[in-house]
Design a protein around this motif. Structure first.
Motif, PDB file in Angstrom:
ATOM      1  N   UNK A 255     -15.269 -12.723 112.463  1.00  0.00           N
ATOM      2  CA  UNK A 255     -16.141 -13.438 113.394  1.00  0.00           C
ATOM      3  C   UNK A 255     -17.602 -13.140 113.113  1.00  0.00           C
ATOM      4  N   UNK A 256     -17.917 -11.893 112.839  1.00  0.00           N
ATOM      5  CA  UNK A 256     -19.305 -11.502 112.580  1.00  0.00           C
ATOM      6  C   UNK A 256     -19.856 -12.191 111.340  1.00  0.00           C
ATOM      7  N   UNK A 257     -19.035 -12.354 110.333  1.00  0.00           N
ATOM      8  CA  UNK A 257     -19.488 -12.951 109.073  1.00  0.00           C
ATOM      9  C   UNK A 257     -19.396 -14.473 109.052  1.00  0.00           C
ATOM     10  N   UNK A 258     -18.913 -15.080 110.134  1.00  0.00           N
ATOM     11  CA  UNK A 258     -18.905 -16.529 110.220  1.00  0.00           C
ATOM     12  C   UNK A 258     -17.637 -17.218 109.777  1.00  0.00           C
ATOM     13  N   UNK A 259     -16.643 -16.447 109.375  1.00  0.00           N
ATOM     14  CA  UNK A 259     -15.408 -17.072 108.908  1.00  0.00           C
ATOM     15  C   UNK A 259     -14.639 -17.723 110.057  1.00  0.00           C
ATOM     16  N   UNK A 260     -14.751 -17.162 111.247  1.00  0.00           N
ATOM     17  CA  UNK A 260     -14.022 -17.715 112.388  1.00  0.00           C
ATOM     18  C   UNK A 260     -14.457 -19.151 112.671  1.00  0.00           C
ATOM     19  N   UNK A 261     -15.754 -19.406 112.631  1.00  0.00           N
ATOM     20  CA  UNK A 261     -16.255 -20.770 112.865  1.00  0.00           C
ATOM     21  C   UNK A 261     -15.764 -21.725 111.780  1.00  0.00           C
ATOM     22  N   UNK A 262     -15.697 -21.235 110.554  1.00  0.00           N
ATOM     23  CA  UNK A 262     -15.187 -22.080 109.464  1.00  0.00           C
ATOM     24  C   UNK A 262     -13.718 -22.415 109.682  1.00  0.00           C
ATOM     25  N   UNK A 263     -12.923 -21.414 110.077  1.00  0.00           N
ATOM     26  CA  UNK A 263     -11.509 -21.657 110.362  1.00  0.00           C
ATOM     27  C   UNK A 263     -11.345 -22.604 111.549  1.00  0.00           C
ATOM     28  N   UNK A 306     -10.354 -18.049 116.901  1.00  0.00           N
ATOM     29  CA  UNK A 306     -10.541 -19.407 116.380  1.00  0.00           C
ATOM     30  C   UNK A 306     -10.427 -20.438 117.500  1.00  0.00           C
ATOM     31  N   UNK A 307      -9.443 -20.286 118.371  1.00  0.00           N
ATOM     32  CA  UNK A 307      -9.258 -21.248 119.458  1.00  0.00           C
ATOM     33  C   UNK A 307     -10.406 -21.222 120.451  1.00  0.00           C
ATOM     34  N   UNK A 308     -11.027 -20.060 120.649  1.00  0.00           N
ATOM     35  CA  UNK A 308     -12.131 -19.954 121.590  1.00  0.00           C
ATOM     36  C   UNK A 308     -13.473 -20.309 120.980  1.00  0.00           C
ATOM     37  N   UNK A 309     -13.522 -20.459 119.680  1.00  0.00           N
ATOM     38  CA  UNK A 309     -14.773 -20.843 119.033  1.00  0.00           C
ATOM     39  C   UNK A 309     -15.160 -22.262 119.453  1.00  0.00           C
ATOM     40  N   UNK A 310     -16.437 -22.515 119.745  1.00  0.00           N
ATOM     41  CA  UNK A 310     -16.849 -23.869 120.156  1.00  0.00           C
ATOM     42  C   UNK A 310     -16.506 -24.951 119.148  1.00  0.00           C
ATOM     43  N   UNK A 311     -16.400 -24.581 117.876  1.00  0.00           N
ATOM     44  CA  UNK A 311     -16.043 -25.584 116.864  1.00  0.00           C
ATOM     45  C   UNK A 311     -14.656 -26.167 117.125  1.00  0.00           C
ATOM     46  N   UNK A 312     -13.798 -25.392 117.796  1.00  0.00           N
ATOM     47  CA  UNK A 312     -12.474 -25.911 118.146  1.00  0.00           C
ATOM     48  C   UNK A 312     -12.404 -26.303 119.617  1.00  0.00           C
TER      49      UNK A 312
END
Length: 396
Positions: A255-263, A306-312
């Motif tokens: 999450x810190x490195x931005x992979x979560x938003x990409x996923x 990933x589910x809680x990320x605004x991108x999803x």
């Protein structure tokens, strides 16, 4: 015997999705009050930002996981029974006089051993069994307390301290000879103890004066003085605590490195309907993420983030159809529990503990055989559980 153990392992993990307290992955999905309470408030805000869905344990979680879990359990029973009854292990030689029997033979002969003879301490067995039953009942009862005010450790820690205290108290008057016999009951210490006894008895001239008190000698003395307690402590899976802690750190780094938003962006593009979301996450978590993300705990942390990320969660089609997010949540809950039966031991902490306990008991379990049976049952159970979750999303 392994077939019965496999069936027990599958049944236990299929049932663990029902209550929040049945599995750490359920706690991660329903709420993080348990994990956040372990660190100071400011640190918790940094480590656990919006890391769960704050579901009510009864009406928000169990309401949706009870039915698919029960159906998966009811399906697993005949599935494993008929599979192990009709299938036969491969045989390299053909012998018409001694045909190969099925994994579960048609007739089972009970062993000619009295089960009570295996109890070294009958009173202790009764005490610890009763304590375990009371602890489980309290865990189930307190799981329905709203707001998560009664946390898991508040029930299990006093029970563990009570069990530890009882073992110490029961061995307080144990004589040295009795302590030695109790120590010999532990197979892992038998050879070492006999070698020491044989050396000292056969060569009295080699006996040395009383050595000075050191930490190893003190631990050795306590082990002989309190054999039951020492054996219990030696079997605690303390190394798994470090394993789980490392999993949290690695998952948080994504999450810190931005992979979560990409996923999250990629998953949102695939989850265009409740059906696609539920079945995609069901298969993805059970067959891939649990084996490769550091047990089902690591897989659950990643998927929840990933589910809680605004991108999803804020994607236009997800906002327009709330059933997509609801289906993703409960598909993750079922898949994280069934994923414990995936094709590697490291798919769950339960699997690592399971194989460790069996090896301590002298029952070897091969990784290839473990993967073969689980890959046979898991897709069926995952499909049925996902179908029930989909039905709930449209009916509830």
């Amino acid at each position: 015997m392994l077939r019965w153990i496999y069936s027990q392992f599958i049944a236990a993990n299929a049932a663990s999705a029902i209550l929040v307290t049945s599995n750490p992955t359920n706690v991660l999905i329903a709420g993080v009050s348990y994990f956040a309470s372990l660190v100071p408030a400011r640190t918790a805000d940094n480590l656990f930002p919006l890391q769960a869905f704050e579901l009510n344990f009864l009406t928000g979680y169990t309401k949706y996981t009870l039915l698919p879990s029960l159906i998966a359990m009811l399906l697993a029973a005949p599935l494993t029974f008929y599979t192990f009854t009709f299938l036969k292990p491969p045989s390299r030689t053909f012998d018409s006089n001694h045909p190969v029997q099925a994994y579960i033979p048609a007739q089972l002969l009970p062993p000619g051993v009295d089960p009570r003879s295996a109890l070294l301490d009958p009173a202790g067995a009764i005490f610890h069994t009763s304590l375990m039953a009371v602890t489980l009942v309290l865990l189930i009862g307190t799981s329905f307390v709203p707001g998560g005010k009664v946390e898991v450790w508040m029930v299990t820690a006093p029970a563990g301290i009570l069990a530890f205290g009882r073992d110490i108290w029961s061995e307080r008057n144990l004589r040295p000879a009795q302590a030695r016999r109790a120590t010999l009951a532990d197979a892992s210490q038998t050879e070492e103890f006999e070698l020491q006894e044989a050396t000292t008895s056969s060569s009295p001239s080699l006996r040395t004066p009383s050595p000075r008190l050191t930490l190893p000698s003190l631990l050795r003395s306590l082990t002989h003085r309190f054999p039951t307690t020492a054996s219990t402590l030696s079997r605690l899976p303390l190394s798994l605590l470090l394993f789980a802690g490392g999993t949290f750190i690695l998952s948080r780094a994504l999450t810190t490195l931005g992979w979560t938003s990409l996923f999250a962006t990629s998953l949102a593009s695939l989850c265009t309907s409740p059906a696609r979301t539920i079945f995609l996450l069901g298969y993805l978590i059970t067959l891939l993420l649990c084996p490769f993300c550091g047990t089902n705990i690591g897989a659950t942390i990643v998927v929840v983030q990933v589910l809680l990320d605004p991108k999803f969660s804020q994607a236009p089609h997800v906002v327009a159809d709330p059933r997509i997010l609801r289906g993703a949540i409960f598909s993750t809950a079922l898949a994280s529990n069934l994923g414990a039966c995936s094709w590697t031991f490291s798919s769950s902490l339960a699997g690592l503990l399971w194989v460790s306990i069996l090896r301590q008991k002298g029952v070897p379990v091969r990784a290839r055989e473990f993967a073969k049976w689980n890959c046979l049952f898991l897709p069926v159970l995952s499909t049925v559980a996902s179908a029930v979750v989909l039905l709930e999303c449209y009916c509830f």
